[in-house]
Design an enzyme around this catalytic site. Structure first.
Site, PDB file in Angstrom:
ATOM      1  N   ILE A 154      -0.223   9.334   8.578  1.00  0.00           N
ATOM      2  CA  ILE A 154      -0.951   8.436   9.462  1.00  0.00           C
ATOM      3  C   ILE A 154      -0.612   6.987   9.134  1.00  0.00           C
ATOM      4  CG2 ILE A 154      -2.830  10.067   9.792  1.00  0.00           C
ATOM      5  CD1 ILE A 154      -4.501   8.394   7.831  1.00  0.00           C
ATOM      6  N   HIS A 214       0.649   7.986   3.872  1.00  0.00           N
ATOM      7  CA  HIS A 214       1.319   7.308   4.972  1.00  0.00           C
ATOM      8  C   HIS A 214       2.833   7.552   4.992  1.00  0.00           C
ATOM      9  CE1 HIS A 214      -2.519   5.364   5.445  1.00  0.00           C
ATOM     10  NE2 HIS A 214      -2.458   4.914   4.214  1.00  0.00           N
ATOM     11  N   ASP A 239       0.845  -1.194   0.000  1.00  0.00           N
ATOM     12  CA  ASP A 239       0.000   0.000   0.000  1.00  0.00           C
ATOM     13  C   ASP A 239       0.879   1.242   0.000  1.00  0.00           C
ATOM     14  OD1 ASP A 239      -1.781   2.058   0.307  1.00  0.00           O
ATOM     15  OD2 ASP A 239      -2.922   1.128   1.923  1.00  0.00           O
ATOM     16  N   GLY A 274      -4.783   1.911   8.033  1.00  0.00           N
ATOM     17  CA  GLY A 274      -5.824   1.274   8.829  1.00  0.00           C
ATOM     18  C   GLY A 274      -5.637  -0.225   8.921  1.00  0.00           C
TER      19      GLY A 274
END
Length: 309
Positions: free
Chosen positions: A210, A195, A190, A213
């Site tokens: 961040i 990120h 990903d 998830g």
């Protein structure tokens, strides 16, 4: 605009993926596992020469994926407003630490919540062993298309979330993510710059990148195994949760777990949620896990219950 019938019958090409022990180890390191070099449970998933080396079951979320298909023009989805709402996996067999798998994706349902209220898109991916056709895992995703409600689609059915018990949890496990966790986890498939790139993160309203998830989701799976499953990856057979709030790399995640009772033959069900205590926020809610019950050990020479005497 979403065309309900067209999107529901959208054809996805099969995705074949080869992975090896390095990929399995990289995934575990991306979750922040391995900070204690003497922890045998951590070595089991981060050291290929460990006698019981295994892949983490939650790694199925990064295998055989069709990628960010919502960006394709034929979907009718406003992808910039798409959120990953819920994630669920079911393990039909232990994930081998290396292998060749085939992923097949399909859309299983679309719910129109109405104008200004968005839409829910349910999709499913099956992972099979390419050589044998054996089903390894089923991965289910609920996506929230915030800008795409009001297209005249059905208003249900909507999945019922797992209730969170109001009593004190039966078990708690805290896991510290690493400041570099997002930079490692992104190598498992990903590469979203949200990120990694501070400028992109600021543009999205965050003061720094961040954590993925699905990385927090993997941490929850690991925490449940550590707290209730004896650290054996093969025991986790199902895991589902709703994404409630973002996590920042380096934060400590506290997973609170409630035993729910038997979950079918040879299994136990658990409810859970994952929080960031330092900010007093829940990041994974309405969690449900199913763990296989280990075989009962007996003393040598004594029959097991129900066996011939």
């Amino acid at each position: 605009m979403i065309d309900h019938d067209r999107l529901l019958t959208r054809a996805f090409p099969s995705v074949e993926q080869v992975y090896d022990h390095r990929d399995s180890i990289l995934y575990a390191l991306g979750l922040g596992i391995g900070s204690d070099p003497l922890d045998p449970a951590a070595l089991r998933v981060t050291y290929e020469r460990a006698p019981d080396f295994a892949a983490l079951p939650t790694m199925v979320v990064v295998l055989g994926s069709s990628g960010f298909w919502a960006m394709e023009p034929d979907t009718g989805i406003t992808w910039q407003q798409l959120l990953h709402g819920e994630q669920a996996i079911t393990l039909h067999a232990p994930l081998p630490p290396a292998g060749r798998l085939t992923g097949r994706t399909r859309i299983t349902g679309i719910v129109d919540k109405g104008p200004g209220r968005g839409a829910l898109i349910y999709s499913e991916r099956s992972l099979t062993d390419t050589a044998t056709g054996r089903l390894i895992a089923t991965i289910e995703v609920t996506s929230f298309a915030r800008a795409d409600g009001g297209f005249g689609g059905p208003a249900g059915p909507v999945k019922t979330p797992q209730a969170t018990p109001e009593r004190a949890p039966d078990a708690v496990y805290e896991h510290a993510t690493l400041p570099q966790s997002a930079l490692i986890y992104r190598l498992s498939g990903d590469p979203n710059p949200l990120h990694a790139d501070p400028a992109v993160a600021r543009g999205a309203g965050f003061d720094r990148p961040i954590l993925h998830g699905l990385c927090s989701y993997g941490v929850a799976g690991w925490s449940i195994l550590q707290a209730t499953g004896g650290g054996d990856p093969a025991r986790l057979t199902a895991l589902s949760a709703r994404f409630s709030s973002p996590v920042f790399p380096g934060e400590t995640l506290r997973t609170e777990i409630w035993r729910q009772g038997p979950g079918g033959e040879g299994a136990e069900d658990y409810a859970f949620r994952t929080r960031v205590p330092a900010r007093d926020v829940t990041v994974l809610s309405h969690g449900r896990a199913r763990l296989a019950v280990p075989p009962r050990r007996t003393e040598p020479g004594r029959p097991t219950e129900g066996s011939a005497r």
